[in-house]
Scaffold this motif. Structure first.
Motif, PDB file in Angstrom:
ATOM      1  N   ASP A 100      -3.091  14.572   2.555  1.00  0.00           N
ATOM      2  CA  ASP A 100      -3.340  14.091   3.826  1.00  0.00           C
ATOM      3  C   ASP A 100      -2.617  14.639   5.129  1.00  0.00           C
ATOM      4  OD1 ASP A 100      -4.565  12.143   5.490  1.00  0.00           O
ATOM      5  OD2 ASP A 100      -3.304  10.519   4.862  1.00  0.00           O
ATOM      6  N   ASP A 147       0.922  -1.206   0.074  1.00  0.00           N
ATOM      7  CA  ASP A 147       0.029   0.030  -0.067  1.00  0.00           C
ATOM      8  C   ASP A 147       0.896   1.334  -0.097  1.00  0.00           C
ATOM      9  OD1 ASP A 147      -1.904   1.953   0.254  1.00  0.00           O
ATOM     10  OD2 ASP A 147      -2.538   1.303   2.210  1.00  0.00           O
ATOM     11  N   HIS A 157      -1.451   6.883   6.464  1.00  0.00           N
ATOM     12  CA  HIS A 157      -1.725   8.220   6.225  1.00  0.00           C
ATOM     13  C   HIS A 157      -0.550   8.627   5.142  1.00  0.00           C
ATOM     14  CE1 HIS A 157      -5.023   8.642   8.939  1.00  0.00           C
ATOM     15  NE2 HIS A 157      -4.375   8.008   9.597  1.00  0.00           N
ATOM     16  N   ASN A 158      -0.434   7.979   4.057  1.00  0.00           N
ATOM     17  CA  ASN A 158       0.610   8.472   3.038  1.00  0.00           C
ATOM     18  C   ASN A 158       2.103   8.588   3.726  1.00  0.00           C
ATOM     19  OD1 ASN A 158      -1.141   9.304   0.464  1.00  0.00           O
ATOM     20  ND2 ASN A 158      -2.372   9.787   2.010  1.00  0.00           N
ATOM     21  N   LEU A 160       5.064   8.605   0.904  1.00  0.00           N
ATOM     22  CA  LEU A 160       5.433   9.893   0.415  1.00  0.00           C
ATOM     23  C   LEU A 160       6.273  10.807   1.333  1.00  0.00           C
ATOM     24  CD1 LEU A 160       4.968  11.977  -1.854  1.00  0.00           C
ATOM     25  CD2 LEU A 160       2.631  12.639  -0.680  1.00  0.00           C
ATOM     26  N   LEU A 179       5.428   8.307  -6.811  1.00  0.00           N
ATOM     27  CA  LEU A 179       4.485   8.306  -5.845  1.00  0.00           C
ATOM     28  C   LEU A 179       3.117   9.143  -5.911  1.00  0.00           C
ATOM     29  CD1 LEU A 179       6.434   7.877  -2.485  1.00  0.00           C
ATOM     30  CD2 LEU A 179       5.057   5.952  -3.637  1.00  0.00           C
ATOM     31  N   VAL A 206      -2.223   7.900  -3.703  1.00  0.00           N
ATOM     32  CA  VAL A 206      -1.183   8.783  -2.766  1.00  0.00           C
ATOM     33  C   VAL A 206      -2.235  10.138  -2.622  1.00  0.00           C
ATOM     34  CG1 VAL A 206       0.787   9.841  -2.734  1.00  0.00           C
ATOM     35  CG2 VAL A 206       0.673   7.606  -3.102  1.00  0.00           C
ATOM     36  N   ASP A 207      -2.209  10.647  -1.648  1.00  0.00           N
ATOM     37  CA  ASP A 207      -2.703  11.934  -1.329  1.00  0.00           C
ATOM     38  C   ASP A 207      -1.694  12.915  -0.667  1.00  0.00           C
ATOM     39  OD1 ASP A 207      -4.400  14.112  -1.180  1.00  0.00           O
ATOM     40  OD2 ASP A 207      -5.743  13.186   0.441  1.00  0.00           O
ATOM     41  N   PRO A 208      -1.305  13.908  -1.257  1.00  0.00           N
ATOM     42  CA  PRO A 208      -0.228  14.690  -0.952  1.00  0.00           C
ATOM     43  C   PRO A 208      -0.841  15.767   0.202  1.00  0.00           C
ATOM     44  CG  PRO A 208      -0.576  15.547  -2.905  1.00  0.00           C
ATOM     45  CD  PRO A 208      -1.343  14.183  -2.685  1.00  0.00           C
ATOM     46  N   ALA A 264      -0.229   4.211   0.072  1.00  0.00           N
ATOM     47  CA  ALA A 264      -0.822   5.222   0.934  1.00  0.00           C
ATOM     48  C   ALA A 264      -0.701   4.863   2.231  1.00  0.00           C
ATOM     49  CB  ALA A 264      -2.127   5.724   0.280  1.00  0.00           C
TER      50      ALA A 264
END
Length: 281
Positions: free
Chosen positions: A216, A182, A187-188, A191, A206, A212-214, A184
């Motif tokens: 977060d 995973d 909580h990511n 990254l 990534l 992937v959520d920058p 992500a």
């Protein structure tokens, strides 16, 4: 030895003589006692290393010092069986980060296949996976991951973290794309690790993944890049379509509030705004 790949069997057979440094220092025996001696199998290598560790009080650092294994050249001069089983001892002692063993990718694959082929494995495969990930040994990592019962999700997260910290893009891709790690998780966190370690290629990889959520955890990856004054990473993050003007405004307001609460200095907000406008230019 029948389960070893033929090329590894050949390497082992060609390198059976006991290394002179270990012969004298680890066992502490006169040269004449073992002159001309040959190892008849891996079992003797393990016993030899165990005896040397016992003489060092089972202290890995003392053992390394006693045997002159503090640099990569000393390891390279050892027979393959010693390289493999000394690595296993380092992993078991959780001192692999202090291990001077820095083999080529080809040699790492041979060492991994030797360890995995032993009837009673000299070290846990999951610890070996983390070592291959940190060293960027792609072929060796594939060998470990192909073992029956190996679950990349169990120890794979540690292997992924090791690869991220070391900037091993090929290993990260192997774990994420082929073994469903995973990207992500937590909580990511991957990254964030890539950002904090300053690995631009990993951040680029990534940030393109859908999961992937920058943003977060209050955009902690972006905050980390700004805190490090890393313009390259900031540009990559802010140029992605995952961070828009409204979100930037929100971050600026949160940063200003943090400044009022004396949590950050005015330079942080100024740097963030500068990095943002540079990324859009």
């Amino acid at each position: 030895m029948q389960r070893l790949p033929p090329e590894v069997q050949l390497l082992v057979r060609l390198q059976l003589p006991i290394n002179g440094t270990l012969r004298l220092a680890a066992l502490g025996l006169p040269h004449s006692a073992l002159s001309g001696g040959l190892l008849s199998g891996v079992g003797l290598v393990r016993a030899h290393i165990a005896h040397g560790l016992a003489r060092a009080g089972d202290d890995w650092r003392r053992f390394v010092a006693a045997n002159g294994l503090g640099d990569a050249g000393a390891w390279a001069a050892l027979p393959l069986a010693y390289q493999a089983l000394l690595l296993a001892a380092a992993l078991e002692s959780e001192c692999d980060s202090e291990c001077a063993f820095a083999p080529s990718h080809e040699k790492a694959a041979a060492v991994a296949s030797l360890l995995l082929a032993l009837p009673a494995r000299a070290c846990q495969a999951d610890a070996l996976l983390v070592w291959t990930a940190a060293g960027g040994h792609w072929a060796a990592a594939r060998l470990v991951l192909a073992q029956p019962g190996i679950d990349a999700g169990t120890r794979g997260c540690l292997a992924l973290r090791a690869a991220l910290k070391a900037g091993r893009l090929d290993i990260v891709r192997l774990l994420v794309e082929d073994h469903k790690q995973d990207a992500a998780m937590s909580h990511n966190l991957p990254l964030l690790i890539a950002v904090q370690s300053g690995h631009e290629e990993l951040v680029r990889y990534l940030i393109k993944l859908d999961a992937v959520d920058p943003t977060d955890e209050h955009c902690r990856a972006v905050v980390a890049a700004v805190s490090n004054l890393d313009g390259r990473i900031c540009r990559v993050l802010l140029q992605s379509n995952k961070i828009g003007p409204l979100l930037l405004l929100k971050i600026c307001i949160q940063t200003f509030i943090a400044y009022l609460n004396a949590k950050v200095g005015p330079a942080f907000l100024f740097s963030f705004i500068c990095f943002y406008f540079c990324s859009k230019s």
